[in-house]
Write an enzyme that holds these catalytic residues in place. Structure first.
Site, PDB file in Angstrom:
ATOM      1  N   ASP A   1      -9.236   1.921   9.426  1.00 29.16           N
ATOM      2  CA  ASP A   1     -10.127   3.193   8.593  1.00 29.16           C
ATOM      3  C   ASP A   1      -8.740   4.234   8.426  1.00 29.16           C
ATOM      4  OD1 ASP A   1     -12.118   4.574   7.902  1.00 29.16           O
ATOM      5  OD2 ASP A   1     -12.830   4.931   9.839  1.00 29.16           O
TER       6      ASP A   1
ATOM      7  N   HIS B   1      -5.083   2.532  -0.114  1.00 28.81           N
ATOM      8  CA  HIS B   1      -5.605   1.414  -0.036  1.00 28.81           C
ATOM      9  C   HIS B   1      -4.337   0.534  -0.185  1.00 28.81           C
ATOM     10  CE1 HIS B   1      -9.606   2.166   0.454  1.00 28.81           C
ATOM     11  NE2 HIS B   1     -10.173   2.671  -0.563  1.00 28.81           N
TER      12      HIS B   1
ATOM     13  N   LEU C   1      -1.270 -19.181  13.270  1.00 29.52           N
ATOM     14  CA  LEU C   1      -1.913 -18.026  13.359  1.00 29.52           C
ATOM     15  C   LEU C   1      -3.129 -18.089  12.539  1.00 29.52           C
ATOM     16  CD1 LEU C   1      -2.439 -14.967  14.284  1.00 29.52           C
ATOM     17  CD2 LEU C   1      -1.156 -14.161  12.023  1.00 29.52           C
TER      18      LEU C   1
HETATM   19  C1  V07 Z   1      -7.834  -4.495   1.434  1.00 30.26           C
HETATM   20  C2  V07 Z   1      -5.839  -2.977   2.291  1.00 30.26           C
HETATM   21  C3  V07 Z   1      -5.812  -2.979   3.794  1.00 30.26           C
HETATM   22  C4  V07 Z   1      -6.600  -1.816   4.324  1.00 30.26           C
HETATM   23  C5  V07 Z   1      -8.356  -1.907   4.362  1.00 30.26           C
HETATM   24  C6  V07 Z   1      -9.049  -1.924   2.791  1.00 30.26           C
HETATM   25  C7  V07 Z   1      -8.282  -2.408   1.572  1.00 30.26           C
HETATM   26  C8  V07 Z   1      -5.540  -7.233   2.239  1.00 30.26           C
HETATM   27  C9  V07 Z   1      -6.590  -8.023   1.540  1.00 30.26           C
HETATM   28  C10 V07 Z   1      -6.957  -9.494   1.645  1.00 30.26           C
HETATM   29  C11 V07 Z   1      -7.964  -9.878   1.630  1.00 30.26           C
HETATM   30  C12 V07 Z   1      -8.021 -11.438   1.421  1.00 30.26           C
HETATM   31  C13 V07 Z   1      -7.030 -12.203   1.219  1.00 30.26           C
HETATM   32  C14 V07 Z   1      -5.913 -11.292   1.163  1.00 30.26           C
HETATM   33  C15 V07 Z   1      -5.674 -10.138   1.042  1.00 30.26           C
HETATM   34  C16 V07 Z   1      -7.525  -7.134   1.270  1.00 30.26           C
HETATM   35  C17 V07 Z   1      -9.751  -6.023   0.558  1.00 30.26           C
HETATM   36  C18 V07 Z   1      -9.162  -4.617   0.857  1.00 30.26           C
HETATM   37  C19 V07 Z   1     -10.856  -6.054  -0.051  1.00 30.26           C
HETATM   38  F1  V07 Z   1      -7.075 -13.485   1.224  1.00 30.26           F
HETATM   39  N1  V07 Z   1      -5.674  -5.896   2.188  1.00 30.26           N
HETATM   40  N2  V07 Z   1      -7.334  -5.738   1.655  1.00 30.26           N
HETATM   41  N3  V07 Z   1      -8.862  -7.240   0.882  1.00 30.26           N
HETATM   42  N4  V07 Z   1      -7.319  -3.387   1.815  1.00 30.26           N
END
Ligand code: V07
Length: 261
Positions: A41, A58, A152
């Site tokens: 968050d 983000h 992991l």
């Molecule tokens: C998202 C970045 C981290 C902070 C929180 C919200 C925004 C990495 C991924 C991701 C997801 C699946 C995957 C590889 C990377 C991600 C979303 C949002 C929707 F296989 N960060 N991140 N996906 N944020």
């Protein structure tokens, strides 16, 4: 020893007077939580403080995801679950949702190879089918290309909601009873566990939430029955290796009794 006593006198938990090296050594010398959940968050607030669009927060948050994966891998955590996108997040402005849905695609380009090299197994918790096609493809590619890895376990909770997960488990169990596969009396915690998206994973030992909010927000409700909860004022894009190891250090210095004395 003196350090330990000083810490006891100061407060129940350390206030971070160890260097990163000392902290890492302490953490490595004590039992490591097997499964850690993260509620990431504060990206929007981090950006606002800097006069940047929420999307910049983000992107900064995604960089911290990379750092947390490396830090967890290096101390031998078995599994981490990152709450990346809740079923409620669809209510955000269209541009922001579109940006968030692009992050897995970006992450695929920048990080898939490193995850393969680290022997990390990537899995999704949540209805990934309901994401845009290009996002869905990236999520499936992560899973396919890492499915035989034995290191992991990296879970991304995307389009995840715990009450939905529990409802789905209830429906599946009712089917099993109606098909005569099990009796109603045989439904126990293990049966429920088998029907949750986290089947096969240990329950989280530790849940970390950034940004000062002290809520669970529909994250792993069944699974956190005995988890330690750790909250920090730090915003997710400011949450790095040191804060992460501090959380584990504090975890290691709390005593867990599972209801016993
Ligand atoms: C998202 C970045 C981290 C902070 C929180 C919200 C925004 C990495 C991924 C991701 C997801 C699946 C995957 C590889 C990377 C991600 C979303 C949002 C929707 F296989 N960060 N991140 N996906 N944020």
């Amino acid at each position: 020893m003196l350090e330990t006593i000083k810490r006891w006198m100061g407060s129940a938990e350390s206030k971070g007077e160890l260097t990163l090296e000392e902290l890492t050594r302490e953490v490595r010398n004590n039992p490591i939580p097997r499964h850690i959940g993260f509620i990431m968050d504060g990206n929007g607030r981090w950006a606002k403080k800097r006069g940047l669009p929420r999307t910049a927060g983000h992107l900064a948050g995604m960089k911290r995801v990379r750092e947390i994966i490396r830090s967890a891998d290096e101390i031998g955590v078995e599994a981490i679950t990152l709450y990346s996108f809740s079923t409620e997040n669809w209510k955000r402005p269209k541009e922001e949702v579109e940006y968030l849905m692009k992050l897995p695609i970006e992450f695929l380009k920048s990080d898939l190879q490193e995850l393969i090299d680290r022997n990390v197994r990537v899995q999704m918790l949540g209805a990934k089918e309901e994401t845009p096609t290009s996002t869905y493809r990236a999520l499936v590619e992560f899973e396919e290309k890492t499915k035989d890895n034995t290191g992991l376990i990296l879970n991304f909770a995307i389009n995840y909601g715990s009450r939905d997960e529990i409802l789905q488990a209830i429906r599946e169990i009712i089917d099993e009873v109606q098909n005569g596969n099990i009796d109603k009396e045989q439904i126990d915690e293990q049966v429920v566990n088998q029907h949750l998206l986290t089947r096969g994973l240990p329950d989280p030992d530790l849940i970390i939430r950034t940004s000062g909010e002290m809520r669970i927000s529909n994250f792993l409700l069944w699974q956190i029955a005995y988890s330690e909860l750790w909250f920090t004022e730090a915003l997710w894009p400011d949450f790095g290796r040191e804060a992460f190891y501090q959380a584990i250090y504090d975890f290691q210095n709390r005593s867990r009794r599972y209801g016993a004395v």
